[in-house]
Design a protein around this motif. Structure first.
Motif, short mmCIF file in Angstrom:
data_model
loop_
_atom_site.label_atom_id
_atom_site.label_comp_id
_atom_site.label_asym_id
_atom_site.label_seq_id
_atom_site.Cartn_x
_atom_site.Cartn_y
_atom_site.Cartn_z
N ILE A 90 52.98 -36.06 28.14
CA ILE A 90 51.80 -36.00 27.28
C ILE A 90 51.75 -34.69 26.50
CG2 ILE A 90 49.28 -35.85 27.32
CD1 ILE A 90 49.34 -37.89 29.64
N ILE A 91 52.10 -33.58 27.15
CA ILE A 91 52.12 -32.28 26.47
C ILE A 91 53.10 -32.30 25.30
CG2 ILE A 91 52.78 -29.84 26.71
CD1 ILE A 91 51.67 -29.93 29.54
N VAL A 92 54.27 -32.88 25.53
CA VAL A 92 55.28 -32.97 24.47
C VAL A 92 54.75 -33.79 23.29
CG1 VAL A 92 57.54 -33.93 23.85
CG2 VAL A 92 57.25 -32.68 26.00
N PHE A 93 54.13 -34.92 23.57
CA PHE A 93 53.61 -35.80 22.52
C PHE A 93 52.49 -35.11 21.73
CE2 PHE A 93 55.01 -40.38 23.44
CZ PHE A 93 56.22 -39.95 23.96
N VAL A 94 51.59 -34.44 22.46
CA VAL A 94 50.49 -33.73 21.80
C VAL A 94 51.04 -32.61 20.93
CG1 VAL A 94 48.49 -32.24 22.20
CG2 VAL A 94 48.76 -34.33 23.53
N SER A 95 52.04 -31.87 21.43
CA SER A 95 52.65 -30.76 20.67
C SER A 95 53.29 -31.27 19.39
CB SER A 95 53.68 -30.04 21.54
OG SER A 95 53.10 -29.51 22.70
N PHE A 126 39.91 -35.63 19.08
CA PHE A 126 39.64 -36.05 20.45
C PHE A 126 40.05 -37.50 20.69
CE2 PHE A 126 36.86 -32.40 20.03
CZ PHE A 126 37.02 -31.75 21.25
N THR A 127 39.91 -38.32 19.67
CA THR A 127 40.21 -39.75 19.85
C THR A 127 41.67 -40.10 19.57
OG1 THR A 127 39.45 -40.16 17.58
CG2 THR A 127 37.85 -40.48 19.35
N LEU A 128 42.42 -39.20 18.93
CA LEU A 128 43.84 -39.44 18.68
C LEU A 128 44.71 -38.52 19.53
CD1 LEU A 128 44.23 -40.14 14.84
CD2 LEU A 128 44.84 -41.64 16.73
N GLU A 129 44.78 -37.23 19.18
CA GLU A 129 45.64 -36.29 19.91
C GLU A 129 45.35 -36.27 21.41
OE1 GLU A 129 46.79 -34.68 15.97
OE2 GLU A 129 45.16 -35.80 16.83
N LEU A 130 44.09 -36.36 21.79
CA LEU A 130 43.73 -36.21 23.20
C LEU A 130 43.46 -37.54 23.90
CD1 LEU A 130 41.49 -33.02 23.08
CD2 LEU A 130 43.97 -33.25 23.15
N ALA A 135 50.60 -42.82 19.69
CA ALA A 135 50.25 -43.09 18.29
C ALA A 135 50.10 -41.79 17.51
CB ALA A 135 48.96 -43.91 18.22
N ALA A 136 49.47 -40.79 18.13
CA ALA A 136 49.26 -39.51 17.44
C ALA A 136 50.59 -38.84 17.10
CB ALA A 136 48.41 -38.58 18.31
N ALA A 137 51.54 -38.88 18.03
CA ALA A 137 52.86 -38.29 17.77
C ALA A 137 53.58 -39.06 16.67
CB ALA A 137 53.69 -38.29 19.05
#
Length: 348
Positions: A90-95, A126-130, A135-137
């Protein structure tokens, strides 16, 4: 048109102020991720945990096709090597999502970056990245692909697009922006584009799409099955949606300003990016209207183009006079507060 874009980009090279705003965007993003959002209580966390263990299990068979997405499969197995767990994935995808958006907005001026950042944090972060990590990545990487395409770096654009598809198939939607890029560069098509989007939105209002038509398509049909077999709860969306009404109001203002009133200031300003993001935003709005009978699909498709909504809002401020610009930015600040309140309600 191309020369005016190059001139704009040249004017907005990196400055100390721009670097500070971008660094603030990155820092605040990670602070919100680590200290504000409880990832384990997010709506999709259990799904990610399940996919994580499934990916590790599937690694023994050597089959990448049977898992959710190749990128998730790869990072899950990489994380398992040092017991990083799903949290590392999850950290990788958010980054990836955060730095991809920085890559796109870095070419704009500081005021645009600051306005976009405020709106994005309040409306979609908040609704995409978190929440929707894959999908956010994918959205972020597809934006990088688009940026390379706009800079005529076609091989890099295609390569990044392929990578983004490994994160989520929705990344392919970015291909729909390519014809618009071509048309926006030609001034003679300007009114035609506006009329086309007006027609499409009216068409979507009168004849919303039934997704059952797509079930029989290869790959895509398989992803749509859960929306018909009661795996996911599906409801129809109302057109009396506050965010939709705000966009329609600003679209109307844009059309009136540039195609009805057309004062001297408006006719002479460099508005390539404003036109471009207006069109991309309209495309996302059309998808929302057209697929509104299925809330999950309508929101997923429209959220893919959400970055362009906010960039359109930010660039629209350039049309206003110096005094009026202050009022419009206060309006955007008010919108940001309303967006943040709505986001908090959604994630809780």
């Amino acid at each position: 048109m191309v020369n005016s874009v190059l001139e704009y980009n040249k004017k907005n090279t990196f400055s100390l102020k721009k670097c500070f705003v971008l660094l603030l965007y990155i820092s605040l993003s990670f602070l919100l991720f680590f200290f504000v959002r409880d990832v384990e209580n997010s709506q999709d966390y259990d799904n990610y945990l399940s996919w994580y263990f499934s990916s590790i299990k599937e690694s023994s068979t050597g089959s990448v096709l049977s898992i959710k997405d190749p990128a998730f499969y790869f990072f899950s197995n990489f994380s398992a090597l040092f017991d990083g767990g799903v949290y590392f994935v999850i950290i990788v995808f958010v980054s990836i999502s955060i730095f991809s958006k920085v890559f796109l907005i870095a070419k704009f001026d500081t005021a645009i970056i600051a306005t976009f950042s405020l709106l994005y944090f309040c409306k979609f972060f908040f609704t995409l990245e978190l929440t929707q990590f894959r999908a956010a990545a994918a959205i972020g990487l597809s934006l990088v692909s688009l940026s390379f395409y706009m800079d005529r770096k076609f091989f890099s654009s295609f390569f990044i697009l392929l990578i983004s598809l490994c994160f989520h198939l929705s990344a392919f939607l970015i291909v729909l922006t390519i014809p618009i890029l071509f048309l926006v560069k030609k001034d003679k098509y300007e009114k035609t584009i506006v009329l086309l989007f007006i027609f499409l939105m009216l068409l979507g209002i009168m004849f919303p799409m039934d997704l059952s038509f797509f079930v029989f398509l290869p790959v895509i049909g398989e992803r749509l099955v859960p929306y018909f077999d009661a795996s996911y709860e599906v409801v129809a969306l109302s057109l009396l949606n506050s965010y939709l009404l705000i966009k329609i109001t600003l679209y109307t203002l844009y059309v009136l300003w540039f195609y009805v009133w057309r004062d001297e200031k408006v006719k002479s300003m460099n508005r390539y990016y404003l036109k471009l993001f207006f069109c991309f935003s309209c495309l996302g709005t059309f998808f929302f209207i057209f697929f509104r009978l299925n809330d999950s699909i309508a929101l997923r498709l429209s959220e893919f183009f959400s970055v362009f909504d906010l960039l359109f809002f930010a660039f629209l401020s350039k049309v206003f006079s110096k005094e009026s610009k202050v009022y419009f930015r206060f309006f955007l600040l008010f919108l940001s507060c309303a967006f943040l309140y709505s986001s908090m309600n959604l994630i809780t």
